[in-house]
Structure formats: C-alpha cells, structure tokens
Design a protein around this motif. Structure first.
Motif, PDB file in Angstrom:
ATOM      1  N   THR A  97       0.764  -1.107   0.355  1.00  0.00           N
ATOM      2  CA  THR A  97      -0.019  -0.073  -0.025  1.00  0.00           C
ATOM      3  C   THR A  97       0.716   1.343   0.131  1.00  0.00           C
ATOM      4  O   THR A  97       2.016   1.306   0.412  1.00  0.00           O
ATOM      5  N   VAL A  98       0.246   2.265  -0.364  1.00  0.00           N
ATOM      6  CA  VAL A  98       1.017   3.786  -0.396  1.00  0.00           C
ATOM      7  C   VAL A  98      -0.143   4.511   0.212  1.00  0.00           C
ATOM      8  O   VAL A  98      -1.159   4.752   0.113  1.00  0.00           O
ATOM      9  N   ALA A  99       0.496   5.034   1.543  1.00  0.00           N
ATOM     10  CA  ALA A  99      -0.628   5.957   2.388  1.00  0.00           C
ATOM     11  C   ALA A  99      -0.945   6.926   1.738  1.00  0.00           C
ATOM     12  O   ALA A  99      -2.153   7.593   1.992  1.00  0.00           O
ATOM     13  N   GLU A 100      -0.275   7.770   0.636  1.00  0.00           N
ATOM     14  CA  GLU A 100      -0.596   8.901   0.032  1.00  0.00           C
ATOM     15  C   GLU A 100      -1.770   8.762  -0.805  1.00  0.00           C
ATOM     16  O   GLU A 100      -2.423   9.612  -1.567  1.00  0.00           O
ATOM     17  N   GLY A 101      -1.864   7.372  -1.456  1.00  0.00           N
ATOM     18  CA  GLY A 101      -2.922   7.029  -2.267  1.00  0.00           C
ATOM     19  C   GLY A 101      -2.256   6.991  -3.991  1.00  0.00           C
ATOM     20  O   GLY A 101      -1.223   7.204  -3.805  1.00  0.00           O
ATOM     21  N   ASP A 102      -3.210   6.928  -4.717  1.00  0.00           N
ATOM     22  CA  ASP A 102      -2.794   6.824  -6.343  1.00  0.00           C
ATOM     23  C   ASP A 102      -2.716   7.995  -7.016  1.00  0.00           C
ATOM     24  O   ASP A 102      -2.253   7.878  -8.149  1.00  0.00           O
ATOM     25  N   GLU A 103      -2.913   9.051  -6.429  1.00  0.00           N
ATOM     26  CA  GLU A 103      -2.712  10.320  -7.132  1.00  0.00           C
ATOM     27  C   GLU A 103      -2.083  11.453  -6.275  1.00  0.00           C
ATOM     28  O   GLU A 103      -2.834  11.786  -5.299  1.00  0.00           O
ATOM     29  N   VAL A 104      -1.134  11.940  -6.596  1.00  0.00           N
ATOM     30  CA  VAL A 104      -0.454  12.868  -5.596  1.00  0.00           C
ATOM     31  C   VAL A 104       0.261  13.904  -6.537  1.00  0.00           C
ATOM     32  O   VAL A 104       0.380  14.073  -7.712  1.00  0.00           O
ATOM     33  N   LEU A 105       0.717  15.216  -5.701  1.00  0.00           N
ATOM     34  CA  LEU A 105       1.325  16.168  -6.288  1.00  0.00           C
ATOM     35  C   LEU A 105       2.861  15.962  -6.433  1.00  0.00           C
ATOM     36  O   LEU A 105       3.265  15.290  -5.531  1.00  0.00           O
ATOM     37  N   PRO A 106       3.551  16.766  -7.098  1.00  0.00           N
ATOM     38  CA  PRO A 106       5.139  16.795  -7.516  1.00  0.00           C
ATOM     39  C   PRO A 106       5.695  16.882  -5.963  1.00  0.00           C
ATOM     40  O   PRO A 106       5.220  17.639  -5.230  1.00  0.00           O
ATOM     41  N   GLN A 107       6.762  16.149  -5.710  1.00  0.00           N
ATOM     42  CA  GLN A 107       7.394  16.345  -4.197  1.00  0.00           C
ATOM     43  C   GLN A 107       6.977  15.631  -3.373  1.00  0.00           C
ATOM     44  O   GLN A 107       7.422  15.805  -2.113  1.00  0.00           O
ATOM     45  N   THR A 108       5.670  14.833  -3.576  1.00  0.00           N
ATOM     46  CA  THR A 108       5.141  14.140  -2.533  1.00  0.00           C
ATOM     47  C   THR A 108       6.163  13.044  -1.801  1.00  0.00           C
ATOM     48  O   THR A 108       6.708  12.187  -2.943  1.00  0.00           O
ATOM     49  N   LYS A 109       6.285  12.674  -0.596  1.00  0.00           N
ATOM     50  CA  LYS A 109       6.971  11.919  -0.182  1.00  0.00           C
ATOM     51  C   LYS A 109       6.003  10.569   0.040  1.00  0.00           C
ATOM     52  O   LYS A 109       5.140  10.831   1.132  1.00  0.00           O
ATOM     53  N   LEU A 110       6.153   9.637  -0.476  1.00  0.00           N
ATOM     54  CA  LEU A 110       5.340   8.338  -0.559  1.00  0.00           C
ATOM     55  C   LEU A 110       5.817   7.448   0.597  1.00  0.00           C
ATOM     56  O   LEU A 110       7.144   7.223   0.901  1.00  0.00           O
ATOM     57  N   HIS A 111       4.942   7.124   1.453  1.00  0.00           N
ATOM     58  CA  HIS A 111       5.215   6.014   2.621  1.00  0.00           C
ATOM     59  C   HIS A 111       4.567   5.064   2.037  1.00  0.00           C
ATOM     60  O   HIS A 111       3.603   4.471   1.913  1.00  0.00           O
ATOM     61  N   LEU A 112       5.624   3.845   1.579  1.00  0.00           N
ATOM     62  CA  LEU A 112       5.211   2.503   1.207  1.00  0.00           C
ATOM     63  C   LEU A 112       5.205   1.301   2.154  1.00  0.00           C
ATOM     64  O   LEU A 112       6.036   1.661   3.186  1.00  0.00           O
ATOM     65  N   ASP A 113       4.377   0.578   2.028  1.00  0.00           N
ATOM     66  CA  ASP A 113       4.143  -0.301   3.415  1.00  0.00           C
ATOM     67  C   ASP A 113       3.779  -1.884   2.907  1.00  0.00           C
ATOM     68  O   ASP A 113       2.782  -2.205   2.038  1.00  0.00           O
ATOM     69  N   ALA A 114       4.679  -2.700   3.208  1.00  0.00           N
ATOM     70  CA  ALA A 114       4.369  -4.166   2.678  1.00  0.00           C
ATOM     71  C   ALA A 114       4.119  -4.856   3.917  1.00  0.00           C
ATOM     72  O   ALA A 114       3.994  -6.186   3.935  1.00  0.00           O
ATOM     73  N   THR A 151       0.686  14.435 -10.660  1.00  0.00           N
ATOM     74  CA  THR A 151       0.014  15.427 -11.524  1.00  0.00           C
ATOM     75  C   THR A 151       0.187  16.871 -10.901  1.00  0.00           C
ATOM     76  O   THR A 151       0.123  16.751  -9.610  1.00  0.00           O
ATOM     77  N   SER A 152       0.022  17.995 -11.804  1.00  0.00           N
ATOM     78  CA  SER A 152       0.292  19.187 -11.199  1.00  0.00           C
ATOM     79  C   SER A 152      -1.259  19.857 -11.059  1.00  0.00           C
ATOM     80  O   SER A 152      -1.906  19.765 -11.890  1.00  0.00           O
ATOM     81  N   SER A 153      -1.629  20.520 -10.098  1.00  0.00           N
ATOM     82  CA  SER A 153      -3.001  21.105  -9.972  1.00  0.00           C
ATOM     83  C   SER A 153      -2.935  22.693 -10.405  1.00  0.00           C
ATOM     84  O   SER A 153      -3.932  23.444 -10.454  1.00  0.00           O
ATOM     85  N   ASP A 154      -1.557  23.065 -10.680  1.00  0.00           N
ATOM     86  CA  ASP A 154      -1.495  24.631 -10.893  1.00  0.00           C
ATOM     87  C   ASP A 154      -1.685  24.778 -12.377  1.00  0.00           C
ATOM     88  O   ASP A 154      -1.539  23.729 -13.184  1.00  0.00           O
ATOM     89  N   ALA A 155      -1.928  26.107 -12.527  1.00  0.00           N
ATOM     90  CA  ALA A 155      -2.059  26.481 -13.969  1.00  0.00           C
ATOM     91  C   ALA A 155      -0.968  26.172 -14.867  1.00  0.00           C
ATOM     92  O   ALA A 155      -0.938  25.638 -16.055  1.00  0.00           O
ATOM     93  N   ILE A 156       0.073  26.663 -14.232  1.00  0.00           N
ATOM     94  CA  ILE A 156       1.654  26.493 -14.784  1.00  0.00           C
ATOM     95  C   ILE A 156       2.533  25.646 -14.063  1.00  0.00           C
ATOM     96  O   ILE A 156       2.786  25.852 -12.748  1.00  0.00           O
ATOM     97  N   HIS A 157       3.121  24.564 -14.451  1.00  0.00           N
ATOM     98  CA  HIS A 157       3.989  23.805 -14.004  1.00  0.00           C
ATOM     99  C   HIS A 157       5.214  23.712 -15.039  1.00  0.00           C
ATOM    100  O   HIS A 157       5.133  22.963 -15.749  1.00  0.00           O
ATOM    101  N   VAL A 158       6.478  23.991 -14.627  1.00  0.00           N
ATOM    102  CA  VAL A 158       7.627  23.893 -15.183  1.00  0.00           C
ATOM    103  C   VAL A 158       8.546  22.843 -14.771  1.00  0.00           C
ATOM    104  O   VAL A 158       8.867  23.089 -13.448  1.00  0.00           O
ATOM    105  N   GLU A 159       8.964  21.845 -15.384  1.00  0.00           N
ATOM    106  CA  GLU A 159      10.148  21.085 -14.757  1.00  0.00           C
ATOM    107  C   GLU A 159      11.164  21.084 -15.794  1.00  0.00           C
ATOM    108  O   GLU A 159      11.406  21.294 -16.736  1.00  0.00           O
TER     109      GLU A 159
END
Length: 228
Positions: A1-18, A89-97
């Motif tokens: 499982t991933v505590a933060e779910g299956d859709e997150v914003l950039p730079q999210t620290k995901l916590h994986l659990d086995a 995915t980004s929720s902002d109007a402009i996202h530059v990488e």
C-alpha cells in the motif's frame, strides 16, 4: 500500500508499506522494492529498497509503478510481485520542470557538497521571467530562480506569484516551478542556466511545460556547457 494514495502532487514523499504481505510457510523476513518511474527521474527508496516500509519522493509528473517481492523464512519468494501505481500530476495552471543528465557524473542520484568548494553533481538552474524583467536574467524582482524563489508579482495576491518549489544543486534535478493563477495577458519567459559544472562536464537538459496538468511543450536533451 501507499499511504498517500494513487494520485499525488510533485515532491510528495510516499510512504510504502509491505506489512500486509502474507506467507504460508513461515514469516516474511526479506523485502525487495523496485519502481518504473518517468524518464529523467532518479529518485531512490529511503533508507533502501530492502526494508518493509521505505519512503520515496515522487518529483516528476507522470506514472510511477511500484513493485514488491517478499521472501519468507524458508526462502520462498513471491510467485509474482505485488504492484501499485501512483500518478503524479500538477494542480497549478503552470508547472515547469527542469531535468538534466551529466555523463561525467557516474552517480546522479547521490546528494551532497557545500556548493562553495565542491559538489557531488552538476548545478543547472531554472529561471522564470516576468515581462517587466525585459529579458534580463537575474533581475532582482522579476526573475524567479534559486535566489528569488517566491517573488511578489501581479496584484499582490499569492495565487499569481511564481514559486520555485524545488532547487537541485547536485545533479539530475528536477527543479520545478509553479504558478497557480497566471496574470491575464502576460507572456512569461523560461530559461535555463548552467550555474556550475563542478568539473563533471557538459549537461543535457530537458524542460517540460504543463498547463493545468497537460504537457504542452518540451525541449529535450539540449546540451549546455558551463555558464551557458
């Protein structure tokens, strides 16, 4: 499982659990995580891919497919890996990488250095200019970059100001910049500066521009020399 779910914003620290894994022959005593991540991403598991509950920072827009194999106390390994997909995915109007690769750096995922006398990787910087900068990079007020990460632009509302949310000083990136609500009828300018190669040689840079989460333009593998 991933505590933060299956859709997150950039730079999210995901916590994986086995810990939900099961075995018929004993207890699970070995874990092995892997990931298929978007091109250009060099994120790694922390503290390692061989623990029950690692963390993983998802920095680049795209799909991350996490896979887990476990081994029990009598040496039996999973018949097939468990799999979990996370979409960034980004929720902002402009996202530059900004991403880059430096062939002279044999380990682009490591971090460190004082950025005064040495660094473990090359330093490439993203710049985002307001028209009032008149094309002048390093403008004190109207260039958003590492030394001016949250300037005050527009109508004194935080939503129309750019934010440099990630500055990478030691190789590969990403650096990312966001604007929640752009000013009306304003044409912004994006630039990249090779601040310091730290002896690692030329860098091959990629810039991606997302508008409301949709990739609208990109420049791939543009070669830069130090100070370009």
């Amino acid at each position: 499982t991933v505590a933060e779910g299956d859709e997150v914003l950039p730079q999210t620290k995901l916590h994986l659990d086995a810990s939900g894994s099961q075995t018929q022959n004993g207890v699970i005593n070995a874990w092995e995580w892997s990931v298929v991540q978007p091109g250009g991403s060099v994120s790694t598991f922390s503290p390692s891919p061989y623990v029950e509950k690692p963390m993983f920072e998802a920095n680049i827009v795209g799909e991350y497919i996490f896979r887990l194999n476990v081994t029990d106390s009598v040496g039996t390994k999973s018949c097939s890996p468990a799999e979990y997909t996370v979409v960034v995915t980004s929720s902002d109007a402009i996202h530059v990488e900004l991403l880059w690769r430096t062939p002279g750096d044999i380990n682009e995922s490591d971090t460190g250095g004082d950025q005064i006398y040495f660094s473990v990787g090359s330093d490439v910087d993203l710049h985002f200019l307001h028209p009032k900068a008149y094309g002048a990079y390093f403008d004190r007020a109207y260039d958003c970059y590492w030394n001016n990460p949250k300037p005050e632009w527009g109508v004194f509302s935080p939503q129309d100001n750019p934010r440099l949310d990630r500055d990478d000083t030691d190789g590969a990136g990403p650096e990312n910049l966001n604007v929640e609500k752009p000013e009306q009828n304003v044409r912004y300018q994006v630039g990249v500066h090779y601040w310091n190669d730290w002896g690692y040689g030329n860098a091959f840079t990629t810039v991606r521009v997302y508008i409301y989460g949709v990739l609208r333009d990109q420049w791939e593998n543009v070669e830069l020399r130090n100070d370009d």
